[in-house]
Design a protein around this motif. Structure first.
Motif, short mmCIF file in Angstrom:
data_model
loop_
_atom_site.label_atom_id
_atom_site.label_comp_id
_atom_site.label_asym_id
_atom_site.label_seq_id
_atom_site.Cartn_x
_atom_site.Cartn_y
_atom_site.Cartn_z
N LYS A 1 69.94 46.73 73.90
CA LYS A 1 70.14 48.14 73.58
C LYS A 1 70.29 48.34 72.07
CE LYS A 1 73.31 51.97 74.67
NZ LYS A 1 73.89 52.17 73.34
N GLU A 2 71.09 47.48 71.44
CA GLU A 2 71.33 47.63 69.99
C GLU A 2 70.08 47.34 69.17
OE1 GLU A 2 76.12 46.52 70.07
OE2 GLU A 2 74.65 45.03 69.43
N ILE A 3 69.28 46.37 69.61
CA ILE A 3 68.03 46.11 68.90
C ILE A 3 67.11 47.33 69.00
CG2 ILE A 3 65.91 44.73 68.91
CD1 ILE A 3 67.59 42.35 69.82
N GLY A 4 66.98 47.89 70.20
CA GLY A 4 66.14 49.05 70.38
C GLY A 4 66.58 50.24 69.57
N GLU A 5 67.89 50.34 69.31
CA GLU A 5 68.43 51.45 68.52
C GLU A 5 68.34 51.20 67.02
OE1 GLU A 5 71.80 52.87 71.81
OE2 GLU A 5 72.38 51.65 70.09
N GLY A 6 67.86 50.00 66.63
CA GLY A 6 67.66 49.71 65.22
C GLY A 6 68.86 49.15 64.49
N LYS A 7 69.83 48.60 65.23
CA LYS A 7 71.04 48.08 64.58
C LYS A 7 70.73 46.84 63.74
CE LYS A 7 75.73 46.41 65.51
NZ LYS A 7 76.77 46.20 66.54
N TYR A 8 69.78 46.03 64.18
CA TYR A 8 69.51 44.76 63.51
C TYR A 8 68.19 44.84 62.74
CZ TYR A 8 73.13 43.38 66.75
OH TYR A 8 74.31 43.33 67.45
N LYS A 9 68.21 44.32 61.51
CA LYS A 9 67.06 44.42 60.62
C LYS A 9 66.27 43.12 60.53
CE LYS A 9 68.64 48.52 59.64
NZ LYS A 9 68.05 49.69 60.33
N THR A 10 66.89 41.98 60.83
CA THR A 10 66.23 40.69 60.69
C THR A 10 66.54 39.82 61.91
OG1 THR A 10 68.09 39.57 59.60
CG2 THR A 10 66.55 40.82 58.19
N TRP A 11 65.73 38.78 62.07
CA TRP A 11 65.99 37.82 63.14
C TRP A 11 67.26 37.04 62.87
CZ3 TRP A 11 64.21 37.75 67.83
CH2 TRP A 11 62.98 38.36 68.12
N ASP A 12 67.61 36.83 61.62
CA ASP A 12 68.86 36.14 61.31
C ASP A 12 70.05 36.90 61.88
OD1 ASP A 12 67.54 34.12 59.97
OD2 ASP A 12 67.74 35.06 58.01
N GLU A 13 70.02 38.21 61.79
CA GLU A 13 71.12 39.01 62.34
C GLU A 13 71.19 38.88 63.86
OE1 GLU A 13 70.56 43.01 61.00
OE2 GLU A 13 70.90 42.54 58.89
N ILE A 14 70.04 38.81 64.50
CA ILE A 14 70.02 38.62 65.96
C ILE A 14 70.56 37.23 66.31
CG2 ILE A 14 68.51 38.45 67.98
CD1 ILE A 14 66.70 40.53 66.61
#
Length: 718
Positions: free
Chosen positions: A593-606
């Motif tokens: 859900k948070e990825i889809g909402e644009g919370k994370y900008k890079t794969w490192d953050e994920i």
């Protein structure tokens, strides 16, 4: 169509980036200089003096413009012979030293080679390389007898991105899990199996898929003009074509036929090797990998510490860490860590294999389609083991630790019973399933699987936890579901409790595990239920004991307070195997859900989120274990006295496991056919050893002693 162009000679080695793709105020070297700044700072280069130019010329070297040949002191021009240089060439220090790798020893310098617009590091050796173009080569490297090594201005190095001005159709996708391409993902150099699973398994989450594509493009796409790289201490020799490939430090590449559009991750701690006859195109090779003996890979991601060898073919697939693949073909798969497939003629296609798995010789997975299209899939949870010459049809799904007996299975299967043995009785035309087979009859294999998983995990950098225990929240929930299914089937047959106790099998007319109308036999269902219940109790108490052991300041009352929210009705029943890491489904869904909402900008953050899950896992697992224990106790919480009794029961179970592991192996040595090829018992023991000499059995017995000591310590503390 004629594809050979005629160009003026004065621009040879220049104009790497077309003028229309240069940012304002930048020249063609702006990304090259940025790459050099990342690798080494404070380099003092200079032009050649007239004496050095004369020496270079007298040694048979040619450069149309020596002003664009820059060097770093100390510089010995005598070490460059019979070579041609075009474009801007910059050299690090060059001294009269030898470079030795294993038994291969060469002098530093450049001999009989053509270098086009390259940076070459300190004291490197380049010899008999016909064409090296637009590469940054590190310190102390050896390049010998490479036919062609070049980088284009639009190189992606295996990442699924596009560069400025490129059309979308040149983007490289990997069609995992489904040949029809409906689960395609974009590879990138930091990809792990959890990323691939997140992307491929939830295709109904359109916002997630779109955002992951954006993140990958932003992180790995963009401007043209990055150079290929060869890391410090890397050796490349006797290779044909290396194109648009970034190679890390301390790699060893010898005899490869073709390496194109790759990132080869390697370091001094985790060196990667690529050997003879290998061809790899459009992919990522992980740290500490070994790729040898004619292996082929196209559109792929190879995890850390993987082996690909003996003609294996890995195509449109992601292979997880600590896996070994040889003599086989793997197409359109997402395979989690610790997969073994090293027998001839085995074939695996369009599958999600969730790790700690093994494919036997001649096993054929998914070659038979149930429709006119190649859009079938197979899903297998942890511990999947199809036996010799097994043939399975799409679509099928399997619970954890299912072993499949030799045979051709002509119908789609759905086996929700974990730790079971599946057989096809051809003579009576029925599917036969023995639930809890591993626990009842082959604890040696079950325990050894976990031991091997840990033993083979030699990753220096463990980006993600790999759950090695066969009893974990994911498998425990499968066990609970299996008990419910078995009880329902028993009830449907109408047996009385007295009859049921003596019933050795159930015949189910309405086959719910196979897409067919034939009978289904469930073997020893009541023993299986008892075995499953024993597994649940052992999991619950063992998990709580290990949590207490890791929390020395926690007493029994503190444990109860910490886990008080873990009531049976609040038990987390859905768990996700995210690339080998077991996580509650609600955490995984929150990330989506948070990825889809644009919370994370890079794969490192994920990836940082995966780390947070890892930190939470011991408590998540303990709460789940507590809820399972309460369920087994009919929701009556144990007091401290009862809990100590449970610890004693767990010790007894652990001892029983140790005994069963030994007996499972020892009975092989009592088999008269095992002895048939030996003249005497003494000869057999000399060749095979004794059961007690087995290293795994010794480790198992030591673990029993450790477990007992841990339980005594916990009881004393409580």
């Amino acid at each position: 169509m004629k594809e050979v162009e005629i160009l003026p000679p004065d621009r040879y080695g220049y104009d790497f980036i077309p003028a229309n793709f240069l940012p304002p105020g930048r020249n063609e070297y702006w990304l090259r200089d940025a790459q050099m700044a990342e690798r080494k700072t404070g380099i003092s280069r200079r032009n050649l003096n007239p004496h050095e130019i004369e020496i270079l010329k007298s040694n048979g070297n040619y450069c149309p413009n020596w002003d664009n040949f820059l060097v770093t002191d100390p510089f010995d021009p005598q070490l460059i012979r019979s070579s041609n240089f075009y474009g801007l060439v910059r050299l690090g220090t060059l001294r009269n030293v030898l470079l030795k790798h294993h038994d291969f020893c060469v002098p530093a310098g450049i001999r009989s080679s053509t270098i086009i617009s390259c940076d070459i590091g300190d004291d490197s050796a380049i010899q008999d390389c016909a064409y090296i173009s637009h590469y940054i080569i590190g310190d102390n490297c050896i390049l010998s007898k490479v036919d062609e090594m070049q980088c284009t201005n639009h190189a992606k190095f295996g990442n699924g991105a596009i560069k400025d001005g490129e059309e979308e159709d040149v983007r490289v996708w990997i069609d995992v899990m489904n040949e029809a391409g409906g689960r395609s993902i974009l590879p990138f150099q930091d990809m792990i199996c959890a990323d691939a699973f997140l992307w491929a398994a939830y295709r109904d989450d359109l916002a997630l898929a779109a955002r992951l594509k954006e993140i990958t493009q932003q992180q790995y796409g963009g401007s043209r003009g990055r150079y290929g790289t060869v890391g410090n201490g890397t050796v490349i020799k006797s290779c044909a074509i290396i194109k648009d490939t970034a190679v890390g430090e301390c790699a060893y590449i010898k005899g490869a036929n073709k390496l194109k559009n790759l990132t080869v991750l390697s370091s001094a701690e985790e060196p990667t090797q690529i050997g003879e006859g290998v061809e790899m195109v459009n992919g990522i090779v992980g740290f500490a990998c070994n790729v040898f003996y004619g292996a082929k890979a196209v559109r792929f991601v190879l995890g850390r510490n993987c082996n690909l060898k003996y003609g294996a073919r890995l195509i449109n697939s992601v292979l997880g860490d600590n896996s070994t693949v040889s003599c086989c073909e793997i197409l359109n798969n997402l395979i989690f860590p610790v997969h073994e497939q090293h027998h001839n003629n085995s074939f695996l296609v369009a599958s999600l294999i969730q790790g700690i798995s093994n494919m036997a010789a001649a096993a054929t997975i998914g070659s038979n389609h149930n429709s006119r299209a190649n859009d079938g899939e197979l899903r297998a949870n942890r511990g999947f083991w199809p036996g010799l010459a097994v043939s399975l049809k799409h679509p099928s799904s399997f619970a954890s630790f299912v072993i499949i007996n030799k045979g051709e299975y002509q119908h789609e299967l759905n086996i929700p019973l974990p730790f079971s043995l599946v057989s096809n009785n051809v003579h009576k035309n029925r599917l036969v399933v023995m639930p809890a087979y591993y626990w009842m009859y082959n604890l040696y294999a079950l325990q050894r699987n976990s031991w091997k998983t840990c033993r083979r995990d030699v990753r220096k950098v463990k980006v993600q936890r790999i759950e090695a225990d066969y009893l974990a929240p994911d498998t425990v929930e499968e066990i609970i579901n299996a008990i419910t299914l078995l009880n329902n089937w028993i009830e449907e047959t109408g047996f009385s409790s007295v009859e049921a106790e003596n019933k050795k099998f159930l015949l189910i007319r309405n086959n719910c595990l196979e897409r067919s109308s034939r009978e289904l036999m469930i073997v020893k269902p009541f023993r299986a239920i008892a075995a499953y219940q024993k597994m649940l109790r052992y999991y619950a108490v063992k998990t709580l004991a290990m949590f207490l052991d890791s929390s020395p300041d926690l007493d029994f009352n503190g444990l109860c307070d910490l886990l008080k929210q873990a009531e049976p009705q609040q038990r987390v029943k859905e768990w996700v195997n995210a690339g080998g890491q077991i996580v509650p489904a609600f955490r995984f869904d929150q990330l989506r859900k948070e990825i889809g909402e644009g919370k994370y900008k890079t794969w490192d953050e994920i990836h940082n989120v995966y780390g947070l899950w890892d930190n939470e896992y011991p408590l998540d697992k303990a709460r789940h274990a507590w809820a399972v224990l309460l369920t087994l106790r009919n929701e009556v919480p144990p007091d401290i006295s009862v809990f100590k009794d449970e610890l004693d029961v767990a010790v007894d179970t652990c001892r029983w496991i140790g005994k069963q592991v030994y007996e499972t192996r020892a009975k092989d040595f009592r088999n008269p056919f095992k002895k048939a090829t030996f003249r005497s018992q003494e000869e057999m023991e000399q060749v095979l050893g004794k059961p007690g000499d087995n290293s795994f059995i010794r480790v198992t017995l030591e673990e029993v002693d450790f477990f007992q000591a841990m339980m005594e310590k916990i009881k004393g503390r409580l």
